[in-house]
Design an enzyme around this catalytic site. Structure first.
Site, short mmCIF file in Angstrom:
data_model
loop_
_atom_site.label_atom_id
_atom_site.label_comp_id
_atom_site.label_asym_id
_atom_site.label_seq_id
_atom_site.Cartn_x
_atom_site.Cartn_y
_atom_site.Cartn_z
N ARG A 104 -1.82 -44.03 4.60
CA ARG A 104 -2.77 -44.11 5.71
C ARG A 104 -2.37 -43.05 6.73
O ARG A 104 -1.21 -42.65 6.80
CB ARG A 104 -2.73 -45.50 6.36
N LYS A 106 0.66 -51.71 7.43
CA LYS A 106 0.02 -52.74 8.23
C LYS A 106 0.89 -54.00 8.29
O LYS A 106 1.56 -54.35 7.33
CB LYS A 106 -1.35 -53.10 7.65
N HIS A 108 -8.67 -40.39 5.12
CA HIS A 108 -8.50 -41.61 4.33
C HIS A 108 -9.05 -41.43 2.91
O HIS A 108 -8.67 -42.17 2.00
CB HIS A 108 -9.19 -42.78 5.02
N ARG A 149 -6.43 -41.00 0.37
CA ARG A 149 -5.83 -42.27 -0.07
C ARG A 149 -6.72 -42.92 -1.15
O ARG A 149 -6.22 -43.39 -2.17
CB ARG A 149 -5.65 -43.20 1.12
N HIS A 208 -1.38 -53.06 -0.31
CA HIS A 208 -2.42 -54.08 -0.12
C HIS A 208 -1.81 -55.47 -0.27
O HIS A 208 -1.10 -55.73 -1.24
CB HIS A 208 -3.54 -53.92 -1.15
N TYR A 228 -11.41 -50.07 -6.42
CA TYR A 228 -11.23 -48.76 -7.04
C TYR A 228 -11.47 -48.76 -8.54
O TYR A 228 -11.49 -47.71 -9.18
CB TYR A 228 -9.82 -48.23 -6.77
#
Length: 304
Positions: free
Chosen positions: A148, A172, A241, A244, A267, A276
């Site tokens: 990110r 995150k 992004h 990514r 994630h 994806y």
């Protein structure tokens, strides 16, 4: 009580009592404002609201105003926040909005660059200039590791292990993950770290890997601005992004298993990673080195 005064108190409650961010409070306040104005037009008293009234309101939003599922889901979140406040103020006996089910909004597929487009984008960077050497290392690493923009901006020298070709990324929720990178990224990083960064930093002590022309840590905005100039020059239009997204998609298309990609991306929910899988439905296999195409196909010499 006027709508304006109620909204003012509602906003204050969300920030001071519910500890919501200003952005969330402003969003829910706007949702509440639309709802309260609708009640006024329909001549329905706030205290008389029940689930049927709320459903009528949402039907109006969906059919008359043509609001999409994401907007309706946001409306319901706002109504739930308003309902919680009204219960505490004893205007409602219970939060009727909790009976509403948020629609499952369909997620748009992420934009993905081809390997050739990534090549074109990165190859357009002028590495004859010191800042170009930095940008090549920066965007090479973002693509090679699926970072990110905030993770790239805050990456610290102490978490960069060139010999092992590994990064420790703080993502995150302040969660750390370990991400490998290939030989191409290593070469670009070594060039930047040995010849450019020391000149930019000078005598200052800077923990972050990537610095600006003043020798200070690069900001997210700074990275974004540099990328915007790069995409115009290359004629490849995307976002930072998107690198990514491309990283994840190229891995899955190459055969890496979904769980491994989830770990590399950081994630918390596998469902987030499955978006994806639209690119290639062939059987997934393991191995980053063997299956990640990479923009120059110069990745790992050892299996991860």
């Amino acid at each position: 009580m006027t709508i304006e005064s109620l909204l003012l108190m509602f906003h204050s409650d969300m920030v001071s009592v519910e500890r919501l961010s200003e952005n969330s409070a402003a969003t829910y306040e706007e949702c509440a404002k639309i709802f309260l104005n609708w009640l006024s037009r329909e001549e329905v008293k706030l205290a008389a609201v029940n689930p049927q009234v709320l459903l009528s309101y949402l039907i109006w939003r969906r059919t008359e105003l043509k609001c999409d599922e994401l907007t309706i889901a946001k409306d319901i979140s706002g109504l739930r926040a308003l309902g919680s406040y009204l219960v505490r103020q004893k205007i409602w006996e219970e939060n009727h909005a909790m009976m509403l089910d948020r629609p499952k909004a369909s997620r748009a597929l992420p934009k993905v660059l081809s390997v050739e487009q990534v090549d074109k984008l990165l190859d357009s960077i002028d590495v004859s200039e010191p800042l170009g050497v930095r940008d090549r290392a920066l965007f090479e690493l973002i693509y090679s590791c699926g970072l990110r923009i905030s993770e790239a901006a805050t990456l610290q020298v102490s978490n960069l292990h060139l010999k092992e070709r590994l990064l420790i990324v703080r993502g995150k929720g302040d969660k750390e993950r370990m991400v490998p990178f290939g030989e191409s990224a290593k070469e670009k990083l070594e060039h930047y770290l040995e010849e450019v960064r020391p000149v930019l930093v000078g005598n200052k002590i800077v923990d972050e890997v990537f610095v600006n022309y003043k020798g200070e840590p690069m900001s997210r905005k700074g990275i974004w601005k540099n990328f915007k100039a790069l995409e115009v020059k290359a004629g490849v239009y995307a976002k930072v992004h998107t690198l990514r997204h491309s990283f994840a998609t190229h891995l899955l298309a190459g055969g890496m298993d979904l769980r491994s990609v989830q770990e590399l991306l950081g994630h918390s929910d596998l469902a987030t990673t499955t978006i994806y899988t639209h690119v290639d439905d062939k059987q997934l296999r393991e191995g980053h080195r063997e299956y990640f195409p990479g923009h120059q196909r110069t990745d790992y010499e050892e299996k991860v």
